[in-house]
Design a protein around this motif. Structure first.
Motif: not given
Length: 305
Positions: A212-213, A277-278, A293-294, A283-284
């Motif tokens: 995610a980062l 990312a969220q 969800h992130l 996000n998927r």
């Protein structure tokens, strides 16, 4: 009468334009939810405030760190840092002379005696204000609370040491370890991405998954590398002109202005990366296709690194 009619038509056209713009914005937000969140976050004043504070802390941290580095680093490492900074900013003339004077050319035992171990520790501790400011940028990008000092304190020092090492290696990496810029530029982009990926993970205390980062790391690496290329064109003349006209004060103002630009780019990159990312659809992909969800829960005590 003609002027009144023209004025009414202009007002009606403005209203229609505003209505169409709102309709387009609403449609874009409905189709791509990331647009609305991103617009809201980028237009908030907190981002520019955070970038300015980050730049101020970076400038204040660099002064004691440079003197401590000049006092205790081996001659070869100190010379490599000077060469890296010279190449990074394309320094020439008076600006290069100022950098040489700060870092020196040979070991200075009197400076080491004056600084002392206690001075080195104080310089490192005071420089952690920069680490803390960077941690707050990362936490605000992900809307996370502050990590507890017990968890975060050692991370501030580790990040500072890694940042100095990264700066020392800038010269040989940008030169492609002798191969030239054709290898140095992509190699430095890859290294910068890894550094910004690790920076977020470290300063967020492992509260966000590595994958995610990645968007924020890629954007920050691209922004800092683009600004570094620009710096080689702009900074030498600007620094020498400022030194010639205003002395050391001109040097301070020029460097601080450039740091504000760099820190603003980093702050916006981290925020855009976190929002992307969220929100769908990214996000998927980052969540392995599970569609969850992130957004990370507010758990400041968790230490997942």
């Amino acid at each position: 009468m003609a002027w009144t009619a023209r004025k009414e038509r202009l007002r009606a056209g403005t209203v229609r334009l505003h209505t169409n713009a709102e309709r387009l914005r609403t449609s874009a937000e409905a189709r791509f939810p990331v647009v609305g969140e991103l617009t809201h976050r980028l237009l908030s004043g907190n981002l520019l405030d955070s970038a300015t504070r980050l730049a101020a802390q970076a400038f204040l941290a660099s002064i004691p760190l440079l003197f401590a580095f000049a006092a205790f680093a081996p001659d070869g490492v100190r010379d490599q840092l000077r060469e890296s900074l010279r190449g990074l900013f394309g320094l020439t003339g008076q600006a290069d002379g100022e950098l040489r004077q700060v870092l020196g050319t040979t070991g200075d035992s009197s400076l080491r005696e004056t600084t002392g171990v206690i001075g080195l520790v104080i310089a490192l501790v005071s420089a952690t204000s920069f680490s803390r400011a960077m941690a707050r940028v990362c936490e605000r990008a992900w809307r996370l609370p502050k990590a507890s000092t017990r968890i975060a304190a050692w991370r501030w020092l580790v990040w500072l040491c890694a940042l100095v090492l990264f700066l020392v290696l800038q010269g040989p990496v940008r030169d492609g370890f002798g191969a030239g810029m054709w290898l140095g530029l992509p190699l430095n982009l890859l290294l910068s991405t890894c550094v910004w990926l690790w920076t977020q993970h470290l300063l967020l205390a492992g509260r966000v998954a590595w994958l995610a980062l990645l968007p924020g790391a890629l954007l920050a690496a691209a922004a800092t590398n683009a600004l570094a290329l620009t710096a080689r064109l702009y900074m030498p003349a600007a620094l020498n002109r400022a030194l010639g006209e205003y002395g050391s004060l001109g040097l301070v103002l020029t460097l601080l202005s450039w740091l504000i630009v760099v820190c603003a780019a980093i702050t916006f990159a981290m925020t855009i990366g976190a929002v992307a990312a969220q929100e769908p659809p990214l996000n998927r992909l980052l969540d392995g296709g599970r569609g969850t969800h992130l957004k990370i829960p507010d758990d400041s005590a968790r230490d997942g690194a």
